[in-house]
Motif scaffolding. Structure first.
Motif, PDB file in Angstrom:
ATOM      1  N   TYR A 146       0.738  -1.122   0.055  1.00  0.00           N
ATOM      2  CA  TYR A 146      -0.076   0.118  -0.014  1.00  0.00           C
ATOM      3  C   TYR A 146       0.781   1.232  -0.032  1.00  0.00           C
ATOM      4  O   TYR A 146       1.864   1.280   0.769  1.00  0.00           O
ATOM      5  CB  TYR A 146      -0.968  -0.042   1.306  1.00  0.00           C
TER       6      TYR A 146
ATOM      7  N   TYR B 144       0.671   5.289   0.147  1.00  0.00           N
ATOM      8  CA  TYR B 144      -0.094   6.553   0.082  1.00  0.00           C
ATOM      9  C   TYR B 144       0.860   7.817  -0.107  1.00  0.00           C
ATOM     10  O   TYR B 144       1.782   8.164   0.634  1.00  0.00           O
ATOM     11  CB  TYR B 144      -0.534   6.741   1.614  1.00  0.00           C
TER      12      TYR B 144
ATOM     13  N   ARG C  10      -2.543   3.750  -5.115  1.00  0.00           N
ATOM     14  CA  ARG C  10      -2.726   3.211  -3.648  1.00  0.00           C
ATOM     15  C   ARG C  10      -2.203   1.731  -3.575  1.00  0.00           C
ATOM     16  O   ARG C  10      -1.300   1.431  -2.464  1.00  0.00           O
ATOM     17  CB  ARG C  10      -3.940   3.318  -3.011  1.00  0.00           C
ATOM     18  N   SER C  11      -2.794   0.779  -4.274  1.00  0.00           N
ATOM     19  CA  SER C  11      -2.378  -0.528  -4.049  1.00  0.00           C
ATOM     20  C   SER C  11      -1.666  -1.276  -5.050  1.00  0.00           C
ATOM     21  O   SER C  11      -2.002  -0.878  -6.326  1.00  0.00           O
ATOM     22  CB  SER C  11      -3.541  -1.404  -3.644  1.00  0.00           C
TER      23      SER C  11
ATOM     24  N   GLY D 154       3.638  -3.223   3.500  1.00  0.00           N
ATOM     25  CA  GLY D 154       2.963  -4.393   3.073  1.00  0.00           C
ATOM     26  C   GLY D 154       3.538  -5.505   3.266  1.00  0.00           C
ATOM     27  O   GLY D 154       4.511  -5.555   4.113  1.00  0.00           O
TER      28      GLY D 154
END
Length: 355
Positions: A140, A142, A149-150, A344
């Motif tokens: 992820y 930001y 985002r992913s 992640g």
């Protein structure tokens, strides 16, 4: 520096006198006092915890590491200031600054580890590398400046004797963004698939190619790089440091930014890395690190207040842990903080590792 040396000498003499005065006292009884000393004044005079513990030789080595790091940090910053961060000298002085800061911080963390880590719970490194290791996971990211985002993350690390081939890819799941990397390298010293090492220390040289496409923003980046990187098992500096390690690395890269409606634009990239960590069990590890890389998702650190003058100049910091619950299957988790947050985990598969 003279005052620092006199303070360290006084602490060493006191620790030696205390050990001689009560030679029958087990060292574990002095660990609480040593742990406190590793913080105050140990965060200023690194190695103090080991002096109080009675491990004066290790304390001397940690203090010397601090001194070398402080000299490198001061020399690098002074060189950048004197030359006005000229392109001719910025790379060399920048690497000197990063290496100095790394040695300075690592010596403090190692002193704390040496007096706090229980003897019976210290881990061991892999002594034979797996022939192949694969990764499949999610990250992820930001960053308020971008839509993504992913990400799906895939990677392979294949080794033949001392040679390495390691392609990695990040694919955005909610945006037109993809980062493709390929590295080849050679390990001169350390664990390899064909050779068992005495510890986890190693010395590598890597070369890599990178292509990062920002489809939504209509530009892309392509580049190449060369980097040297090494790890030192800190047990080589003292028995109380068994189970911990430090890493240093540096290199340079060349990049080309292609804007879809405009001509290409060239750029250079300074690569710098330092890390400190410890082993868990057999072949598993946790580390904290600093990465000077500015062309990835975390990029350069944003600073507020008075530090905003240097905002974007430092790289990013992170933490990573890897744990194998069988000989072949494991997981890794990573978190980074810079101008963006990246975090992640991935599932890992390997074959051929020997603990």
């Amino acid at each position: 520096m003279r005052a620092l040396g006199m303070t360290a000498l006084a602490i060493a003499l006191f620790a030696g006198w205390e050990a001689r005065a009560d030679e029958e006292e087990p060292k574990h009884r002095r660990r609480p006092l040593a742990a406190g000393a590793a913080v105050v004044p140990g965060l200023v005079v690194h190695g103090t915890g080991h002096y109080v513990l009675g491990e004066t030789a290790t304390g001397h080595r940690l203090l010397a590491m601090e001194g070398i790091g402080a000299a490198g940090l001061a020399g690098g910053l002074a060189g950048l200031a004197i030359t006005g961060a000229s392109r001719r000298f910025a790379g060399a002085f920048g690497l000197l600054t990063i290496a100095g800061a790394g040695l300075f911080l690592v010596s403090a963390l190692t002193d704390l580890y040496g007096v706090l880590a229980p003897e019976g719970s210290r881990g061991e490194p892999l002594r034979t590398m797996p022939y192949i290791r694969t990764e499949l996971g999610l990250r992820y990211v930001y960053d308020p400046n971008f839509e993504y985002r992913s990400f799906l993350v895939q990677g392979i690390d294949y080794r033949l004797r001392g040679f390495k081939i390691a392609p990695t890819a990040w694919f955005a799941l909610n945006d037109d963004n993809a980062r493709l990397m390929g590295h080849v390298g050679y390990r001169f010293v350390g664990p390899r698939p064909d050779r068992r090492a005495s510890d986890g220390s190693y010395f590598d040289i890597d070369a890599g190619l990178l292509h990062h496409r920002y489809g939504t923003e209509r530009f892309s980046m392509t580049g190449g790089e060369v980097m040297i990187k090494g790890r030192l098992d800190m047990a080589l500096l003292g028995r109380t440091l068994r189970g911990s390690f430090t890493e240093l690395g540096g290199g340079f890269g060349l990049q080309s930014y292609r804007y879809f409606e405009i001509a290409d634009e060239g750029n250079t990239l300074l690569l710098g890395w330092f890390a400190w960590g410890f082993y868990i069990g057999s072949g598993n590890e946790v580390m904290v690190y600093y990465d000077h890389r500015h062309d990835d998702f975390a990029a350069g650190m944003k600073l507020g207040g008075l530090g905003a003058v240097g905002s974007g100049v430092p790289g990013h910091v992170g933490a990573r842990g890897t744990y194998f619950f069988t000989d072949d299957w494991g997981v890794t988790a990573d978190a980074q903080i810079g101008s963006a947050f990246v975090g992640g985990a991935s599932l890992l598969f390997r074959h051929g590792a020997t603990r």
